[in-house]
Design a protein around this motif. Structure first.
Motif, mmCIF file in Angstrom:
data_model
loop_
_atom_site.group_PDB
_atom_site.id
_atom_site.type_symbol
_atom_site.label_atom_id
_atom_site.label_comp_id
_atom_site.label_asym_id
_atom_site.label_seq_id
_atom_site.Cartn_x
_atom_site.Cartn_y
_atom_site.Cartn_z
ATOM 1 N N ALA A 147 -9.626 1.022 36.431
ATOM 2 C CA ALA A 147 -10.849 1.268 36.990
ATOM 3 C C ALA A 147 -10.645 2.077 38.451
ATOM 4 O O ALA A 147 -11.758 2.537 38.933
ATOM 5 C CB ALA A 147 -11.648 0.177 37.638
ATOM 6 N N GLY A 148 -9.403 2.750 38.710
ATOM 7 C CA GLY A 148 -9.156 3.377 39.763
ATOM 8 C C GLY A 148 -8.771 2.917 41.136
ATOM 9 O O GLY A 148 -8.823 3.365 42.131
ATOM 10 N N THR A 149 -8.997 1.304 41.159
ATOM 11 C CA THR A 149 -8.414 0.621 42.257
ATOM 12 C C THR A 149 -7.091 0.647 42.620
ATOM 13 O O THR A 149 -6.362 0.609 41.738
ATOM 14 C CB THR A 149 -8.883 -0.888 41.993
ATOM 15 O OG1 THR A 149 -10.401 -0.919 41.524
ATOM 16 C CG2 THR A 149 -8.696 -1.522 43.173
ATOM 17 N N VAL A 150 -6.858 1.094 44.041
ATOM 18 C CA VAL A 150 -5.354 1.143 44.435
ATOM 19 C C VAL A 150 -4.828 -0.021 44.182
ATOM 20 O O VAL A 150 -5.251 -1.187 45.018
ATOM 21 C CB VAL A 150 -5.368 1.784 45.713
ATOM 22 C CG1 VAL A 150 -4.227 2.053 46.242
ATOM 23 C CG2 VAL A 150 -6.192 3.242 45.858
ATOM 24 N N LYS A 151 -3.658 -0.100 43.828
ATOM 25 C CA LYS A 151 -2.790 -1.424 43.778
ATOM 26 C C LYS A 151 -1.702 -1.323 44.859
ATOM 27 O O LYS A 151 -1.934 -0.802 45.634
ATOM 28 C CB LYS A 151 -2.156 -1.700 42.443
ATOM 29 C CG LYS A 151 -3.215 -1.569 41.225
ATOM 30 C CD LYS A 151 -2.657 -1.528 40.014
ATOM 31 C CE LYS A 151 -1.506 -2.424 39.319
ATOM 32 N NZ LYS A 151 -1.027 -2.412 38.093
ATOM 33 N N LEU A 152 -0.933 -2.290 44.885
ATOM 34 C CA LEU A 152 0.001 -2.540 45.957
ATOM 35 C C LEU A 152 0.972 -1.393 46.269
ATOM 36 O O LEU A 152 1.104 -0.845 47.171
ATOM 37 C CB LEU A 152 0.737 -4.122 45.714
ATOM 38 C CG LEU A 152 1.975 -4.036 46.891
ATOM 39 C CD1 LEU A 152 1.348 -4.349 48.291
ATOM 40 C CD2 LEU A 152 2.740 -5.525 46.462
ATOM 41 N N ALA A 153 1.241 -0.943 45.084
ATOM 42 C CA ALA A 153 2.422 0.389 45.093
ATOM 43 C C ALA A 153 1.498 1.750 45.560
ATOM 44 O O ALA A 153 2.206 2.404 46.488
ATOM 45 C CB ALA A 153 2.780 0.484 43.765
ATOM 46 N N GLY A 154 0.212 1.524 45.301
ATOM 47 C CA GLY A 154 -0.686 2.793 46.067
ATOM 48 C C GLY A 154 -0.585 2.824 47.285
ATOM 49 O O GLY A 154 -0.546 3.608 47.970
ATOM 50 N N ARG A 155 -0.908 1.374 47.822
ATOM 51 C CA ARG A 155 -1.089 1.086 49.127
ATOM 52 C C ARG A 155 0.014 1.569 50.187
ATOM 53 O O ARG A 155 0.392 2.157 51.084
ATOM 54 C CB ARG A 155 -1.396 -0.170 49.573
ATOM 55 C CG ARG A 155 -2.985 -0.447 49.167
ATOM 56 C CD ARG A 155 -3.408 -1.933 49.389
ATOM 57 N NE ARG A 155 -4.801 -2.001 48.955
ATOM 58 C CZ ARG A 155 -5.742 -1.572 49.563
ATOM 59 N NH1 ARG A 155 -5.680 -1.063 50.565
ATOM 60 N NH2 ARG A 155 -7.109 -1.753 48.911
#
Length: 1169
Positions: free
Chosen positions: A994-1002
């Motif tokens: 859905a395009g939600t940023v996960k922990l790795a993205g943060r």
């Protein structure tokens, strides 16, 4: 009433009172308490008791008394108390804020409640993690300066922030849906859909004429008047449908049905005129910098800042606009006084009790401006990667990267910000860092005004127009070309003390070239060479520059300038190595006096005192000290930062004697930008791309496109529907086949003109078919081909009509032709209707529709000479030469013999073009020709008229589709790359489906560079098992800019670590390639340079800087820059480790940064002391 008798009691005895004396602690003080049973003392006598020693207690219990702990006894063993579960405690959380409320709807007269309506509430529980509004409460004091990667940024200026009214309107629009009219008939992404409208009449069989359609409009009598009136009324049922039907148009009176059809077919449909473009908004306002400002002090009686000099006109113009809180773009030459504008903005912010941010492209310039502004204003702070001074000041000086990080992290400093000053704006052309400027300009909130300072650039208005449209505010452009010190160009031809006067002016301050000075320099050079020949023979002196010759030139030049009192001077050399060689070669040059030497010596001692003993003995420090004492300085990227600052300061004191680029967008997508925007639902990456400078040329006319689209929509609704019944049932397909065939033919011809064989065939004498604005399928013969290989021009003799009138208004309007199959498959060559004439034109490759197989024998030079002669009024009526007449008659004979066009060169067989698009295009063209030949609509007598109607409608629809495409996200140049990068993030697990940023993205959001590689190394635990100095050495490969060999002396741990880093980088590169990115795996891995791994490893282990020179041949300045950037990366990793709950790794990164930050590498800047 009886009175109560008053009893008289005897006075109490002292012994009867309940008093107790209490000793307070061990101090010897006493207190009387009227309390029965009070203690005699509050603490025991003597010193207060203390707990027994733990070691003694353990020995007494477990060693001295073993019976207390029996071997098999369980009575003293550990006990367990069963925990009582309470699931309801998990639900004890604070309730979510109420986003809406019920509002009663009352009668305006009686006040009776008629119903309830749900209304949205504003500012409900706003926070830095849920809202982009400036009305949200400030964050913690510890995060007020830098913000937090988990916080939302503030709403960017120029973007439409949704209000409660917008949300209500959107909600109402979603609820009020008419299921009879508002349903779509074309699915998203499709070009065609389903037509559910009822049909009035059956469709005739293919190949038959619809007589009902032809006879319906005829007045045959006997109709019902009421029925006709009902049909004609605009408000009647289905009135629009009747008026728009193809059979409702009145027909002209005719004696037969055939004449009637033929008359309608001959009717020419006039091409509708294009709507006039709307007036464009002007966002960039040029200001006349030469117009005097006579009423300056009347408009500003009390300026916020005053100088010891009178400001120039352009400075006054800028100050006036700053007082109005306008944004300005000041473009002027170096040293013209642009800093005056920045100083006034800082003073204005201090007067308003707001804040100013001054950004510079490089750290060294930030340090210089900090010193200058601190001496002027005092309340000035500095924020760079490794320095933080006075962050609470009203004026903060920082690099552009720091400001970008503050904007993305929602720093509360932005709240009080009034001005952002961008110095050296022309640095936006930097390929690596230019994108940072565009991101900052896009993300700045609306309440912040912008000041742009730049050198003179040719497209200042265009750049300011982009910013104005971006922020929806006018930008006032103030540009001046006046130089305080006139710039003149001289040519020095001397090479010894005898020729040091050979200095000649070539270009004066107005830009005029002096031919006299140039020839004088040439004569002086010739004279010296002739004297050399007379003295030493005919052998000419060598002109190959060497160290000795350079030394002689510089010695004579500096002597000449010293005689003219024109020192100091700056000498530019485009090589670090040669710069050092030339400075070292001037051993005999001494430009300073004894007093100046003393001043230089004292300044050097004071500056170098902050270095440790071994650092003061570095070879570069000793060599530079010796040069500086003689008035010479060297300044380039290989010099230690503290030495560069010393050279700059001494040069500014006069103790060291020694075509503008167009602003272009360097905007590119980065993973950090994408992740920072994806974590905020209200911001889209597409909006960032739309507002970039690279998209500005295609987006600046968006408002005009919207108005044109609305106008075309109206025109399309007013057009009459073409009749596509009977034989005309395949008319839309015929039109589509013809358009596709024409486009395919143009593509093939384009490929031919781009090929080498195609250009070779276009030699003199080749017959071609010319098709451009002046000529339509006219035969021509090439007379001459230009020798310029980049843009070839073909001079061609072309057939044409003899002009009857020179006035273009008297030539009559051009008629719209209807293409039949023969016209589409051939060329339908131009044939003159009257006397045949000719002309000579210069053609581009795109002006030739076909290359024929015919080659004529012509004399191009003679024909061109004759045609040029007959263009003169004196010879205008002379007859053409025989060569011209012969060529024209041959072309006319070819056109008459081949009306559909002579044979053309086959791109595959004749020109040997093996391109797949050409081969497939040829096959598709033949297939389309077969379909066109089998079309039935061309046999209908109504074909011409209905085709023109359809073409007009299709052209409008095509233009509407083009405008919609330009207004949509699909026209963004970087949109495919954006989707590819998002797919990379999704594959690596940084965002979900859905395009939600996960922990790795943060975690990746906290990195400034190499975000994917650093995050993958962290999550793979590739760094956790290493020591801090080993981690620092490995990470140097990500920031080192000088490639080199890693060496064989590295420990095995580092060798294995390098291979692991490369393996992770290779894995990321493979994912990028699989997702469609153009960067190859080798290019991605090749960005890593491990040439300084050993240097950084030994530096982190404590080796002095003086011993590092033997480990690598890299210049000292580049080594310092690498270690400084490495320390910044270690701090970023420390914050990321804390974010994911890795205290061990965070502690190691803190230790690594501490090990790197020492001695000369992190010596404090002289500008900050």
């Amino acid at each position: 009433m009886m009175e109560t008798e008053r009893l008289v009691l005897p006075p109490p005895d002292p012994l009867d009172l309940p008093l107790r004396a209490v000793e307070l602690g061990c101090t010897g003080h006493w207190e009387l308490l009227n309390l029965p049973g009070a203690p005699e003392s509050s603490l025991p006598h003597g010193l207060p008791p203390c707990a027994p020693d733990l070691q003694q207690e353990a020995e007494q219990l477990f060693l001295s008394s073993p019976a207390w702990l029996p071997l098999h006894g369980v009575e003293h063993s550990a006990r367990k108390w069963q925990r009582k579960t309470d699931p309801w405690s998990l639900l004890a959380v604070l309730g979510a804020p109420v986003p809406s409320d019920l509002q009663a709807q009352r009668h305006p007269t009686t006040g009776q409640i008629l119903g309830y309506k749900e209304v949205l509430l504003e500012n409900t529980n706003l926070s830095a993690t849920t809202s982009l509004s400036l009305r949200r409460p400030p964050g913690p004091a510890s995060q007020s300066l830098w913000g937090n990667p988990t916080q939302y940024p503030f709403w960017p200026g120029g973007m439409d922030e949704p209000t409660i009214t917008d949300l209500n309107t959107r909600e109402e629009a979603e609820e009020e849906i008419d299921f009879e009219k508002d349903l779509l008939t074309i699915p998203p992404g499709f070009k065609k859909g389903m037509d559910f409208a009822p049909k009035d009449r059956p469709t005739p069989a293919p190949g038959l004429l619809s007589l009902s359609c032809l006879l319906e409009p005829l007045d045959l009598g006997g109709g019902d008047e009421d029925e006709n009136e009902a049909v004609g009324q605009p408000g009647g049922p289905r009135g629009d449908a009747v008026s728009a039907s193809p059979c409702s148009a009145p027909l002209a009176r005719a004696s037969s049905l055939e004449d009637l059809v033929l008359k309608e077919a001959s009717t020419v449909v006039s091409t509708p005129e294009a709507p006039e473009p709307p007036s464009q908004e002007q966002w960039a306002i040029p200001v006349d910098a030469t117009s005097p400002v006579g009423d300056f002090y009347r408009l500003i009686p009390q300026p916020a800042f005053q100088w010891a000099f009178e400001p120039d006109v352009f400075q006054k113009q800028a100050i006036l606009h700053l007082e109005r809180h306008d944004s300005v773009f000041v473009a002027a030459h170096t040293s013209a006084g642009k800093t005056v504008v920045a100083e006034y903005a800082i003073a204005l912010a201090q007067k308003h009790m707001t804040r100013t941010i001054y950004t510079s492209p490089i750290k060294a310039l930030s340090n210089q401006k900090f010193r200058d502004f601190r001496n002027t204003f005092g309340d000035v702070g500095l924020l760079t990667g490794d320095v933080q001074l006075h962050p609470e000041a009203s004026c903060l000086i920082m690099t552009t990267e720091i400001l970008r990080s503050m904007l993305y992290s929602g720093s509360d400093v932005i709240r009080d910000l009034e001005w952002v000053i961008f110095d050296e704006v022309h640095y936006i052309n930097d390929a690596e860092r230019g994108v940072v400027w565009e991101e900052v300009l896009i993300m700045l909130p609306d309440h912040v005004s912008i000041i742009l300072l730049s050198a003179t650039v040719p497209n200042a208005l265009e750049f300011a127009d982009w910013i104005g449209r971006l922020k929806r505010r006018q930008i006032y452009v103030i540009s001046t070309v006046t130089r305080p010190v006139p710039l003149e160009h001289y040519l020095f031809t001397g090479n010894s003390s005898k020729t040091q006067g050979e200095l000649f002016l070539l270009l004066d301050s107005r830009g005029a070239f002096h031919t006299k000075g140039y020839y004088a320099a040439v004569e002086a050079k010739k004279e010296r060479m002739s004297k050399h020949a007379q003295t030493f023979g005919a052998k000419q002196p060598t002109h190959q520059g060497g160290p000795a010759q350079d030394r002689g030139v510089y010695l004579s030049l500096l002597a000449s300038l010293r005689t003219r009192a024109q020192l100091p001077v700056v000498v530019f050399t485009f090589s670090r190595g040669r710069c050092d060689e030339q400075a070292s070669g001037l051993t005999s040059l001494d430009l300073t006096t004894s007093s100046e030497k003393s001043e230089i010596h004292l300044f050097l001692q004071r500056c170098l005192a902050r270095l440790r003993g071994s650092d003061r003995q570095l070879p570069q420090v000793l060599h530079m000290s010796e040069l500086l004492n003689r008035g010479l300085g060297v300044h380039h990227s290989g010099i230690l930062p503290i030495l560069k600052e010393i050279v700059e300061m001494l040069f500014s004191r006069g103790l060291v004697k020694g075509k503008p680029s167009q602003l272009q967008s360097q905007f590119r997508l980065t993973y950090t930008m994408i992740l920072n925007l994806l974590r905020v639902d209200a911001l889209r990456v597409e909006d960032m791309m739309k507002r970039s400078f690279s998209e500005f040329p295609s987006r600046k006319d968006s408002k005009a496109h919207e108005q044109a689209l609305a106008e075309l929509t109206k025109r399309l609704g007013a057009l009459e529907e073409p009749d596509m019944t009977g034989q005309l049932v395949d008319l839309p397909e015929y039109y589509g086949w013809g358009e596709e065939l024409t486009e395919t033919q143009h593509m093939i011809q384009r490929r031919i003109m781009e090929s080498v064989n195609g250009l070779k065939s276009l030699s003199a004498g080749r017959v071609v078919v010319v098709k451009n604005q002046e000529h339509h399928n006219a035969l021509g013969v090439i007379l001459q081909v230009s020798s310029n290989s980049t843009s070839r021009v073909f001079t061609t003799l072309v057939l044409c009509d003899k002009p009857l009138s020179q006035d273009p208004q008297n030539r009559g309007p051009a008629t719209s032709e209807v293409p039949y199959p023969d016209d589409l498959m051939g060329f339908k060559l131009f044939l003159p209707e009257g006397p045949c004439d000719h002309t000579v034109v210069k053609l581009q490759p795109g002006d030739m529709a076909a290359i024929t197989t015919k080659v004529l024998r012509v004399n191009g030079e003679k024909i061109l000479e004759d045609f040029s002669k007959r263009q003169q009024p004196k010879f205008k009526k002379d007859p053409p030469l025989a060569a011209v007449t012969t060529a024209v008659q041959e072309l006319l004979r070819l056109a008459q013999a081949h009306p559909a066009g002579p044979p053309t060169l086959d791109p595959v067989n004749d020109l040997q073009l093996k391109d797949m698009s050409v081969v497939e295009g040829g096959l598709r063209a033949r297939k389309l020709e077969e379909l066109i030949q089998g079309a039935q609509c061309v046999h209908s007598p109504r074909f011409p008229a209905q085709y023109l109607k359809l073409r007009e409608r299709m052209q409008i629809q095509k233009e509407m589709e083009r405008l919609r495409f330009l207004l949509s996200d699909q026209s963004l140049l970087l949109l495919p790359e954006y989707h590819q990068r998002v797919e990379v993030l999704r594959t690596l697990g940084y965002v979900d489906e859905a395009g939600t940023v996960k922990l790795a993205g943060r975690v990746a959001c906290a990195m400034s560079s190499h975000e994917l590689l650093l995050t993958e190394l962290m999550f793979d635990n590739a760094l956790s098992t290493l020591r801090p100095e080993e981690i620092a050495a490995l990470l140097s490969g990500l920031v080192c800019q000088s490639p080199g060999d890693t060496g064989d002396q590295l420990p095995n741990t580092l060798k294995q670590g390098i291979e692991r880093v490369r393996a992770v980088a290779r894995r990321i590169g493979e994912v990028q390639v699989a997702c469609g990115l153009n960067q190859t795996v080798e290019e991605f891995v090749g960005e890593l340079n491990f040439g300084l791994v050993e240097v950084v490893y030994e530096w982190a282990r404590g080796m002095p800087f003086s011993e590092l020179a033997g480990l690598s041949g890299t210049p000292e300045g580049l080594v310092v820059r690498c270690i400084q950037r490495l320390a910044e990366m270690c701090r970023s990793l420390r914050g990321a480790a804390r974010l994911v709950g890795e205290p061990v790794l965070g502690a190691k990164m803190e230790t690594a940064a501490t090990l790197l930050r020492r001695d000369i590498v992190f010596a404090a800047s002289l500008y900050t002391q």
